[in-house]
Design an enzyme around this catalytic site. Sequence first.
Site, PDB file in Angstrom:
ATOM      1  N   CYS A  50      38.854  50.970  40.491  1.00  0.00           N
ATOM      2  CA  CYS A  50      39.001  50.125  41.757  1.00  0.00           C
ATOM      3  C   CYS A  50      40.255  49.018  41.622  1.00  0.00           C
ATOM      4  O   CYS A  50      40.275  48.650  40.559  1.00  0.00           O
ATOM      5  CB  CYS A  50      37.685  49.487  41.898  1.00  0.00           C
ATOM      6  SG  CYS A  50      37.597  48.478  43.335  1.00  0.00           S
TER       7      CYS A  50
ATOM      8  N   CYS B 264      40.800  46.687  43.456  1.00  0.00           N
ATOM      9  CA  CYS B 264      40.786  45.291  44.024  1.00  0.00           C
ATOM     10  C   CYS B 264      40.043  44.140  43.200  1.00  0.00           C
ATOM     11  O   CYS B 264      39.367  43.271  43.642  1.00  0.00           O
ATOM     12  CB  CYS B 264      39.661  45.220  45.202  1.00  0.00           C
ATOM     13  SG  CYS B 264      40.306  46.696  46.305  1.00  0.00           S
TER      14      CYS B 264
ATOM     15  N   CYS C 102      36.332  54.913  41.280  1.00  0.00           N
ATOM     16  CA  CYS C 102      36.052  55.065  42.750  1.00  0.00           C
ATOM     17  C   CYS C 102      35.501  56.521  42.975  1.00  0.00           C
ATOM     18  O   CYS C 102      36.232  57.365  42.541  1.00  0.00           O
ATOM     19  CB  CYS C 102      37.240  54.831  43.641  1.00  0.00           C
ATOM     20  SG  CYS C 102      37.027  54.747  45.442  1.00  0.00           S
TER      21      CYS C 102
ATOM     22  N   CYS D  60      32.773  53.651  43.432  1.00  0.00           N
ATOM     23  CA  CYS D  60      32.052  52.755  42.476  1.00  0.00           C
ATOM     24  C   CYS D  60      30.412  52.740  42.653  1.00  0.00           C
ATOM     25  O   CYS D  60      30.040  53.425  43.580  1.00  0.00           O
ATOM     26  CB  CYS D  60      32.579  51.360  42.494  1.00  0.00           C
ATOM     27  SG  CYS D  60      32.560  50.514  44.227  1.00  0.00           S
TER      28      CYS D  60
ATOM     29  N   CYS E 279      31.739  48.673  49.822  1.00  0.00           N
ATOM     30  CA  CYS E 279      33.221  48.725  49.310  1.00  0.00           C
ATOM     31  C   CYS E 279      33.686  47.522  49.608  1.00  0.00           C
ATOM     32  O   CYS E 279      34.067  47.062  50.617  1.00  0.00           O
ATOM     33  CB  CYS E 279      33.666  49.794  49.878  1.00  0.00           C
ATOM     34  SG  CYS E 279      35.428  49.921  49.607  1.00  0.00           S
TER      35      CYS E 279
END
Length: 119
Positions: free
Chosen positions: A56, A58, A75, A77, A86
């Site tokens: 991920c 972010c 991902c 996740c 998400c």
Amino acid sequence: MTSPSADKPKTLEAMKHFAEQYAKRTNTYFCSDLSVTAVVIEGLARHKEDLGSPLCPCRHYEDKEAEVKNTFWNCPCVPMRERKECHCMLFLTPDNDFAGAEQSISMELLEEVKASLSA
Ligand code: SF4
């Protein structure tokens, strides 16, 4: 050393394909601002290139290699798989205020965002 840059468009294309297919399969939609979607897909592709898995993009990690092995944030996740959550706003349920109507994105936009991020 990182992989040769010649591989990267293919990885970006593969992540685009994954995101489109997964959105369709889970009945989720991309953000109404597709540049958000493009940044996330580009981040996933970069992690896939650098780490071998689409970790991920972010989140902050102390140790990315350990996180990849842990698999929780690869991902899609666990929160996405279990609860359609998400936090990157890549996959949005239709009732989300930020959800658009798209489950596809153009390579042109992805390339554009990628170029602007590496500028
Ligand atoms: S929050 Fe989960 S599903 Fe969304 S981009 Fe990150 S890893 Fe993928």
